[in-house]
Design a protein around this motif. Structure first.
Motif, PDB file in Angstrom:
ATOM      1  N   PRO A  48       0.448  -1.163  -0.169  1.00  0.00           N
ATOM      2  CA  PRO A  48      -0.023  -0.095  -0.529  1.00  0.00           C
ATOM      3  C   PRO A  48       0.929   1.381   0.053  1.00  0.00           C
ATOM      4  CG  PRO A  48      -1.107  -1.417   1.502  1.00  0.00           C
ATOM      5  CD  PRO A  48       0.247  -2.308   1.184  1.00  0.00           C
ATOM      6  N   ALA A  49       2.078   1.455   0.821  1.00  0.00           N
ATOM      7  CA  ALA A  49       2.562   2.632   0.910  1.00  0.00           C
ATOM      8  C   ALA A  49       2.920   2.798   0.281  1.00  0.00           C
ATOM      9  CB  ALA A  49       3.750   2.597   2.166  1.00  0.00           C
ATOM     10  N   LEU A  50       3.596   2.386  -1.153  1.00  0.00           N
ATOM     11  CA  LEU A  50       4.258   2.553  -2.668  1.00  0.00           C
ATOM     12  C   LEU A  50       3.656   3.182  -3.478  1.00  0.00           C
ATOM     13  CD1 LEU A  50       6.662  -0.911  -2.600  1.00  0.00           C
ATOM     14  CD2 LEU A  50       6.869   1.759  -1.657  1.00  0.00           C
ATOM     15  N   PRO A 148      -7.218  -1.001   9.494  1.00  0.00           N
ATOM     16  CA  PRO A 148      -6.344  -0.815   9.477  1.00  0.00           C
ATOM     17  C   PRO A 148      -5.175  -1.798  10.261  1.00  0.00           C
ATOM     18  CG  PRO A 148      -6.841   1.390  10.685  1.00  0.00           C
ATOM     19  CD  PRO A 148      -8.110   0.356  10.140  1.00  0.00           C
ATOM     20  N   VAL A 149      -4.283  -2.004   9.872  1.00  0.00           N
ATOM     21  CA  VAL A 149      -3.438  -3.393  10.098  1.00  0.00           C
ATOM     22  C   VAL A 149      -2.028  -2.735  10.897  1.00  0.00           C
ATOM     23  CG1 VAL A 149      -3.365  -5.455   9.008  1.00  0.00           C
ATOM     24  CG2 VAL A 149      -1.750  -3.591   8.982  1.00  0.00           C
ATOM     25  N   TRP A 329      -0.948   1.492   4.121  1.00  0.00           N
ATOM     26  CA  TRP A 329      -1.041   2.660   4.476  1.00  0.00           C
ATOM     27  C   TRP A 329      -2.301   3.164   5.142  1.00  0.00           C
ATOM     28  CZ3 TRP A 329       0.635   7.151   3.009  1.00  0.00           C
ATOM     29  CH2 TRP A 329       0.447   8.670   2.769  1.00  0.00           C
ATOM     30  N   THR A 330      -2.231   3.538   6.173  1.00  0.00           N
ATOM     31  CA  THR A 330      -3.235   4.332   6.757  1.00  0.00           C
ATOM     32  C   THR A 330      -3.209   5.318   7.262  1.00  0.00           C
ATOM     33  OG1 THR A 330      -2.768   2.344   8.454  1.00  0.00           O
ATOM     34  CG2 THR A 330      -4.374   3.589   9.417  1.00  0.00           C
ATOM     35  N   GLU A 331      -4.880   6.271   6.771  1.00  0.00           N
ATOM     36  CA  GLU A 331      -5.215   7.125   7.758  1.00  0.00           C
ATOM     37  C   GLU A 331      -6.598   7.784   8.718  1.00  0.00           C
ATOM     38  OE1 GLU A 331      -5.814  10.252   4.063  1.00  0.00           O
ATOM     39  OE2 GLU A 331      -4.499   9.073   3.005  1.00  0.00           O
TER      40      GLU A 331
END
Ligand code: FAD
Length: 525
Positions: A48-50, A148-149, A329-331
């Motif tokens: 995700p964060a990529l 979110p993990v 990714w988490t928001e």
């Protein structure tokens, strides 16, 4: 002999993958799914964060607006995924459906069958929510929706600070109430991206009646009278025609669906003639009514260490092996009201780790966090028009961001609410909320004064990536998504939205794909 399919779905994005997969559940029909981009292979699409590493690459349509009058004449960068999975292979995976009020508005505008109660079963049908089933959520569908993990302490602090600023906590933005602040659920499976391609095409991969055609650019629809009979495509430099037996469905997204219609001679006749395209069907609203969420980020440096360094390999391994860590990714954020007499929250906030610069294009290596408010139901409208009759030319895009004074006033209030949150404990212990420091770094307005906030917005606001409305239901397509005046052409993606939803647009696009499939399959049976 021409290759011919019963249904040709153009664009394998959020909506197109769901639609093609659902159609091909009926073994009696043949379906082609035509996609300009390649199959998504590797970590860029899984981790995700990529996501930001896809921006401005081969996998990005990399559109931009004309100079925007209310953004100080700047051009806004408009990323869109060019890969199987479309923008769902590139996005930040927040699972948000919008407010009940949005869909009830669609119905009120004359689009029968699109009220909240009508669309809810289709959201649930797609969904496999890890929290289990309830009145608002489904399990067993192809699209994994999870909590979110991994949540960084800065994000937890933001949620607490927002509550200390007077905003109610909300544990489910897609449940009974949208308003409030909390953690977004995400379309991730075990911490990895669950795009529309992973969710819908994965299970459909072995079906003999579904043909996925990646790296195949649609150039124009070919007609016999009002009937679409073929789709001209370019694959590796060779142009050929794919035959359409029953219907063609355009799911190319809110910039490219109207663009393909215009390239095919369907749109405002004068505009087509002026651009050198022979009009086939005069449909004045193609490309009009464009809406998007324009917002700006306020960023504050933190005293915490950077979340990620330039080498993310250890964290990537951790994500794959343990299903956790910052590479998922988490928001956090939520839905706020800028005033009391509103039918639904009018400001959405995204709060994320890192410092946001250059419309989100700078590498997010600086320690800190960023809050991005945007106007959830903007009044400003833009357009997509032809730049050139050449089918490979990019469309001309004018968003007219913040052209309506009401949008500017609301965004100003959104910024003010975020500044208020930054001043609350426990954030005050973790981020440097001193406006002077942030303003000197170009990351926040100089003060809470209207003029300073307005100046900051004009110099920093950009697209929050939810273009919609350019093949508006009620004007361009009817309530079963058929293009008015043509026999067998539908549009199914965010371009059919009459008004933009109060929220992100991946889940709504998937719902629209599900609905289009149900309309078509009903007609088949
Ligand atoms: C960086 C980013 C972050 C986002 N984050 C979120 C989020 O967290 N949550 C959320 O809900 N939404 C998010 N969004 C928005 C959301 O992902 C999109 O609105 C949604 O995916 C749009 O779906 P769609 O089906 O309308 O179009 P798309 O998914 O864009 O699909 C269109 C497809 O058509 C293909 N195509 C276009 N033209 C042609 C052609 N001529 N020939 C063949 N194929 C063609 C494209 O390559 C693409 O695959 C984000 C968007 C971006 C850019």
């Amino acid at each position: 002999m021409t290759e011919t399919y019963d249904y040709v779905v153009v664009g394998a994005g959020s909506a197109g993958c769901a639609l093609a997969a659902r159609l091909s559940e009926n073994p009696d029909v043949t379906v082609a799914l035509v996609e300009a981009g390649p199959m998504p292979a590797g970590r860029l699409f899984e981790i995700p964060a990529l996501f930001s590493q896809q921006l401005k690459t081969f996998y990005d349509w990399d559109f931009e607006t004309e100079p925007e009058p209310h953004l100080g004449g700047r051009r806004a960068y408009l990323p869109r995924g060019r890969v199987v999975g479309g923008t769902s292979s590139m996005n930040t995976m927040l699972y948000v459906r919008g407010h009940r009020y949005d869909y009830d508005t669609w119905e009120r505008l004359g689009n029968k069958g699109w009220a909240y109660e009508d669309v809810l079963p289709f959201f649930k049908k797609s969904e496999d929510n890890q929290r289990g089933a309830d009145e608002f959520h489904g399990v067993g569908g192809p699209l994994t929706v999870s909590d979110p993990v991994s949540v960084h302490p800065l994000l937890t602090a933001w949620v607490e600070a927002a509550q200390n600023a007077g905003h109610a906590p909300n544990s489910d933005f897609n449940g009974a109430e949208q308003e409030g602040v909390g953690y977004y659920q995400v379309t991730q499976r075990g911490g990895l991206r669950c795009s529309s391609a992973v969710a819908f095409l994965g299970p459909a991969a072995g079906r003999p009646n579904l043909t996925v055609l990646p790296s195949t650019l649609a150039l124009r629809v070919h007609f016999d009278g009002d009937r679409a009979t073929g789709l001209d495509v370019d694959h590796a430099g060779t142009v050929r025609r794919i035959g359409i037996d029953r219907e063609v469905v355009l799911s190319l997204g809110a910039y490219n669906s109207p663009h393909l219609l215009l390239q095919s001679g369907v749109g405002p006749a004068d505009e087509l003639r002026a651009a050198g395209v022979a009009p086939r069907h005069d449909l004045p609203d193609v490309g009009r009514n464009m809406q998007d969420h324009a917002g700006c980020f306020l960023s504050f440096f933190s005293s915490t260490p950077p979340v990620l360094g330039p080498d993310t390999s250890a964290e990537e391994r951790r994500l794959r092996e343990e299903g956790t860590g910052p590479m998922a990714w988490t928001e956090v954020g939520g839905f706020l009201r800028s005033g009391d007499d509103l039918p639904a929250p009018d400001i959405q906030v995204h709060a994320a780790l890192g410092i946001v610069r250059d419309q989100g294009l700078a590498a997010p290596l600086e320690p800190g966090m960023s809050f991005g408010p945007y106007v959830a139901r903007p009044a400003s409208r833009g357009s997509v028009t032809l730049r050139h009759s050449h089918p490979y030319a990019k469309p001309r895009i004018r968003h007219n961001y913040l052209a309506d004074p009401d949008d500017r006033a609301r965004l100003r209030e959104g910024v003010r609410m975020c500044l208020e949150i930054a001043r609350q404990a426990p954030l005050t212990d973790l981020v440097d909320g001193n406006l002077k420091t942030a303003a000197e770094a170009g990351l926040a307005p100089r003060s809470d004064r209207d003029a300073d906030i307005d100046e900051y917005i004009a110099s920093q606001a950009f697209s929050f990536y939810h273009p919609s409305g350019t093949c508006m239901m009620g004007k361009v397509v009817d309530s079963r998504l058929r293009v008015q005046g043509l026999e067998n052409v539908r549009v199914a993606d965010t371009s059919i939205m009459p008004t933009l939803v109060t929220g992100n647009t991946n889940a709504p696009a998937i719902m629209i794909g599900e609905r289009a499939a149900s309309f078509i399959l009903e007609a088949v049976s």
